[in-house]
Each structure stands twice: as structure tokens, then as C-alpha cells.
Design a protein around this motif. Structure first.
Motif, PDB file in Angstrom:
ATOM      1  N   THR A 241      61.893  71.657  25.378  1.00 49.59           N
ATOM      2  CA  THR A 241      63.352  71.724  25.318  1.00 49.59           C
ATOM      3  C   THR A 241      63.893  72.466  26.531  1.00 49.59           C
ATOM      4  O   THR A 241      64.853  72.025  27.170  1.00 49.59           O
ATOM      5  CB  THR A 241      63.809  72.414  24.020  1.00 49.59           C
ATOM      6  N   GLU A 242      63.265  73.603  26.868  1.00 46.07           N
ATOM      7  CA  GLU A 242      63.690  74.382  28.029  1.00 46.07           C
ATOM      8  C   GLU A 242      63.522  73.577  29.316  1.00 46.07           C
ATOM      9  O   GLU A 242      64.380  73.623  30.195  1.00 46.07           O
ATOM     10  CB  GLU A 242      62.892  75.676  28.125  1.00 46.07           C
TER      11      GLU A 242
ATOM     12  N   GLY B  89      63.643  70.332  29.564  1.00 47.65           N
ATOM     13  CA  GLY B  89      64.695  69.320  29.551  1.00 47.65           C
ATOM     14  C   GLY B  89      66.019  69.876  30.041  1.00 47.65           C
ATOM     15  O   GLY B  89      66.715  69.245  30.841  1.00 47.65           O
ATOM     16  N   PHE B  90      66.368  71.080  29.579  1.00 50.55           N
ATOM     17  CA  PHE B  90      67.608  71.718  30.043  1.00 50.55           C
ATOM     18  C   PHE B  90      67.542  72.008  31.536  1.00 50.55           C
ATOM     19  O   PHE B  90      68.514  71.816  32.260  1.00 50.55           O
ATOM     20  CB  PHE B  90      67.886  73.014  29.270  1.00 50.55           C
ATOM     21  N   ALA B  91      66.396  72.490  32.006  1.00 48.60           N
ATOM     22  CA  ALA B  91      66.239  72.805  33.426  1.00 48.60           C
ATOM     23  C   ALA B  91      66.359  71.542  34.273  1.00 48.60           C
ATOM     24  O   ALA B  91      67.002  71.543  35.331  1.00 48.60           O
ATOM     25  CB  ALA B  91      64.892  73.487  33.674  1.00 48.60           C
TER      26      ALA B  91
ATOM     27  N   ASP C 155      68.030  68.807  33.472  1.00 45.22           N
ATOM     28  CA  ASP C 155      69.442  68.406  33.449  1.00 45.22           C
ATOM     29  C   ASP C 155      70.274  69.249  34.409  1.00 45.22           C
ATOM     30  O   ASP C 155      71.125  68.728  35.130  1.00 45.22           O
ATOM     31  CB  ASP C 155      70.011  68.511  32.034  1.00 45.22           C
ATOM     32  N   GLN C 156      70.031  70.546  34.430  1.00 43.87           N
ATOM     33  CA  GLN C 156      70.768  71.424  35.333  1.00 43.87           C
ATOM     34  C   GLN C 156      70.477  71.088  36.791  1.00 43.87           C
ATOM     35  O   GLN C 156      71.387  71.069  37.623  1.00 43.87           O
ATOM     36  CB  GLN C 156      70.421  72.891  35.067  1.00 43.87           C
TER      37      GLN C 156
ATOM     38  N   GLU D  79      72.233  67.925  37.899  1.00 41.14           N
ATOM     39  CA  GLU D  79      73.657  68.138  38.156  1.00 41.14           C
ATOM     40  C   GLU D  79      73.899  68.722  39.545  1.00 41.14           C
ATOM     41  O   GLU D  79      74.949  68.498  40.135  1.00 41.14           O
ATOM     42  CB  GLU D  79      74.251  69.070  37.099  1.00 41.14           C
TER      43      GLU D  79
ATOM     44  N   TRP E  58      62.933  77.227  36.440  1.00 44.61           N
ATOM     45  CA  TRP E  58      62.134  77.033  35.229  1.00 44.61           C
ATOM     46  C   TRP E  58      60.777  77.721  35.294  1.00 44.61           C
ATOM     47  O   TRP E  58      60.328  78.296  34.326  1.00 44.61           O
ATOM     48  CB  TRP E  58      61.958  75.548  34.941  1.00 44.61           C
TER      49      TRP E  58
END
Length: 127
Positions: free
Chosen positions: A62-63, A65-67, A69-70, A73, A126
């Protein structure tokens, strides 16, 4: 010339181990980095068992995935779109080129730049 020769040597070594370990066309390189027989196979130790998921693995995924996505961007819009289409969505090169109206060589340049930027961003955010 030295870099070129070293690259050729690396490929020859990889080909040698693949040929040694091939089993009717199935090539797999097996290497051990230790002389201790109890440590097991290097590949088997590092490949996660998909059926042995822990809560920690889920949180880590999950972490990550967030990294990702960031970091996506932060990329320029075109690089982010090409990276997502090629790496995440597994689109064919031809489909991406047609959709974005770019050449295949331009696609590979964009992908290379995006991967370098993503690796740098993930290393900072990350790892």
C-alpha cells in the motif's frame, strides 16, 4: 571500448549460466552467493511466496502504491502518461505511439526518462 567489452563479457557469462541450467528450452539462472549449503538457493530466498502474505507485506505494498502515485504526479504530463500506459497498464508500443502520435524511438526516450525520474523519486520518498 572497455565499457563495450565488459558489457559483452557480462552477456556471455549470463548466456553461459542459462545454457548450463536450461531444461528443454526453459532457461533459469541459479547462483549462490555463499559457500554455506544451509542458506538455500539465492533465487528462492528472494522471491516472495504469493500465498504467504502478511499484514506487513500488505502495508508495504500500500505504501509503495502511494509512493508511486506521488512520483507519477511529479513527472511531466506526457512522461507520466507514457510511463503509466507502458509500465502499469501494459499497452503495446504501437498502441501508445498511435494514441499519443509519437514515434517508437521517441516513446523509448520518454520511457527511459520517466523510469530514471521514478527511480530517483522512489529512492527519496519510499526506500
Amino acid at each position: 571500448e572497455r565499457t563495450w567489452l565488459i558489457s559483452i563479457l557480462k552477456r556471455k557469462i549470463i548466456d553461459h549460466y542459462r545454457k548450463m541450467n536450461s531444461n528443454k528450452g526453459k532457461a533459469e539462472v541459479r547462483m549462490t552467493y555463499s559457500t554455506d549449503e544451509n542458506e538455500g538457493d539465492w533465487l528462492e530466498e528472494r522471491v516472495a511466496d504469493p500465498f504467504d502474505k502478511t499484514a506487513e507485506d500488505t502495508i508495504e505494498n500500500t505504501e509503495l502504491g502511494f509512493a508511486i502515485d506521488q512520483c507519477l504526479e511529479k513527472l511531466p504530463e506526457k512522461q507520466a502518461k507514457v510511463f503509466e500506459m507502458k509500465t502499469i497498464l501494459n499497452y503495446d508500443t504501437e498502441a501508445i505511439c498511435n494514441e499519443l502520435n509519437i514515434t517508437a524511438s521517441n516513446l523509448w526516450v520518454i520511457i527511459h526518462r520517466a523510469r530514471v525520474a521514478m527511480a530517483s523519486c522512489l529512492e527519496k520518498n519510499w526506500f
